[in-house]
Design an enzyme around this catalytic site. Sequence first.
Site, PDB file in Angstrom:
ATOM      1  N   LYS A 123      44.494   3.311 -13.478  1.00 11.38           N
ATOM      2  CA  LYS A 123      45.701   4.134 -13.324  1.00 11.38           C
ATOM      3  C   LYS A 123      46.865   3.245 -13.724  1.00 11.38           C
ATOM      4  CE  LYS A 123      48.897   5.090 -10.978  1.00 11.38           C
ATOM      5  NZ  LYS A 123      50.379   5.078 -11.267  1.00 11.38           N
TER       6      LYS A 123
ATOM      7  N   SER B  46      54.112  -3.771  -5.322  1.00 15.99           N
ATOM      8  CA  SER B  46      54.981  -4.199  -4.225  1.00 15.99           C
ATOM      9  C   SER B  46      54.190  -4.417  -2.943  1.00 15.99           C
ATOM     10  CB  SER B  46      56.068  -3.150  -3.979  1.00 15.99           C
ATOM     11  OG  SER B  46      55.515  -1.988  -3.390  1.00 15.99           O
TER      12      SER B  46
ATOM     13  N   GLU C  61      47.527  -8.275  -5.624  1.00 16.54           N
ATOM     14  CA  GLU C  61      48.492  -9.201  -6.214  1.00 16.54           C
ATOM     15  C   GLU C  61      49.854  -8.558  -5.996  1.00 16.54           C
ATOM     16  OE1 GLU C  61      50.970 -11.554  -8.746  1.00 16.54           O
ATOM     17  OE2 GLU C  61      50.692  -9.406  -8.979  1.00 16.54           O
TER      18      GLU C  61
ATOM     19  N   CYS D  81      56.852 -10.817 -10.882  1.00 11.76           N
ATOM     20  CA  CYS D  81      56.533 -11.115  -9.482  1.00 11.76           C
ATOM     21  C   CYS D  81      56.750 -12.588  -9.149  1.00 11.76           C
ATOM     22  CB  CYS D  81      55.079 -10.738  -9.186  1.00 11.76           C
ATOM     23  SG  CYS D  81      54.743  -8.968  -9.289  1.00 11.76           S
TER      24      CYS D  81
END
Length: 482
Positions: A178, A232, A253, A287
Amino acid sequence: MTTDHGYPAVRMYIAGEWCQGGTGSTAPIVNPATEEVIGEVPLATAADLDRALAAAEEGFRVWRATPVTRRTAVLHAAAELIAERAADLGRVSTLEQGKPLAESTGEARRTAETLRWHADDARRAYGRIVPADPGTLLTVRREPIGPVAALVPWNFPAGGPNRKISSALAAGCSLVLKASEETPATAMELVRCYADAGLPAGVLNLVFGEPAEVSARLIDSPVVRLVAFTGSVPVGKLLAARAGQVMKPSLMELGGHAPVIVCADADPVTAARRAARAKFANAGQVCTSPSRFLVHASLVEEFTAEFVKAAEAVVVGDGLAPGTTMGPLANARRLTSLERLTADAVARGATVRTGGGRPDRPGYFFAPTVLTDVPPDAALMSEEPFGPIAPIVPFTRLDEALATANALPYGLAAYGFTASAATAERLSAELEAGILSLNHCGGSVHEAPSGGVKDSGYGREGGPEALDAYLVTKRVSHLLAP
């Protein structure tokens, strides 16, 4: 087929077929540099997702039985196609995500190298023979875990999906991917490389849709054996909890708020230049982006002056325009968040040394921003900015800097600058992060593991550890005598 913007018509990929989706429902795709709609992304129905799951179940049966030499050959062929098409992948990525074309193209090329690494590493997923009693053969074997549900965000449209795809396929798993509805065409063209390389139908399936609905159906399905997510912290916690309810392992992650400690013996000019280069890469939408700059008081003015100079040298513009070194933010949500964080910091006493807001032009642009005098209670010091904002805070004792760096619940990346081997070792030992770079702000590499601690997640991507989540360990004790 492409649109008038030179943007490809987006399709899902299920059971080896490109498709629009059961109802034809779509959502707009926006170029963040112009705010123009450049395409439509198809949204999967529950029936579409069920078809993808059934395809992945059958694809796993086929792929796990494929000899590793054949699997490796297919993956290497896909890597060659990704490398050959890197320029096209980069252009599509820039259209839908915004980063400069050089960054997008470089990302596509690194994606090919990552795939090559994982394809070869799958041939080293060894088991072992354990000494046992006479007449008993005791072995430990590594086997693919099964179909994977992979969920990825928009900030690395090629690299993000490929970290999941390459590890899963190398281990012998199938997957339903996805990808982000905001950057769907890059994922589509990436999947096309695998399909054109001869990957059997059903082994890799690509869907888009309403994130909560898609994730729920994939995670709850008995077909899925592993949930692999990048995104997130709040969303990661929700997905991990849902996976836990059905006793499925997950690879998480998640986000961070990476501290940079510039020690008293560091070169402040070099540190500022290297840190600024990393801060403004992908407009700070990384990130592992350095996001809290803790600088020894004796160096802070020189460091700040050089950082401001670097920020003001950034050329902000459309990622397809020659000379652009930083593109727009990916969406309007990021603009709203950065404006809020900046206003809050200023209201609490922070000083804007450069930037501080969006320029007067179309697009989701936000100026490279440097703030000083930022108090500890400013939201910027505890919330991941995920944008081109750099708060610079002085410290006098290393103990103080380490305490500040480790005070947050995040632990993804951290950075340090020092000329002392002893200090470097102390930073290595005491900084709470899964990824640490000293005297530079380098990003992830495919030959070494990346991942977080604390709220920044668990599991590792990259290096030999990358396959661990996608493999199960089986102990076999065989009594040879009847």
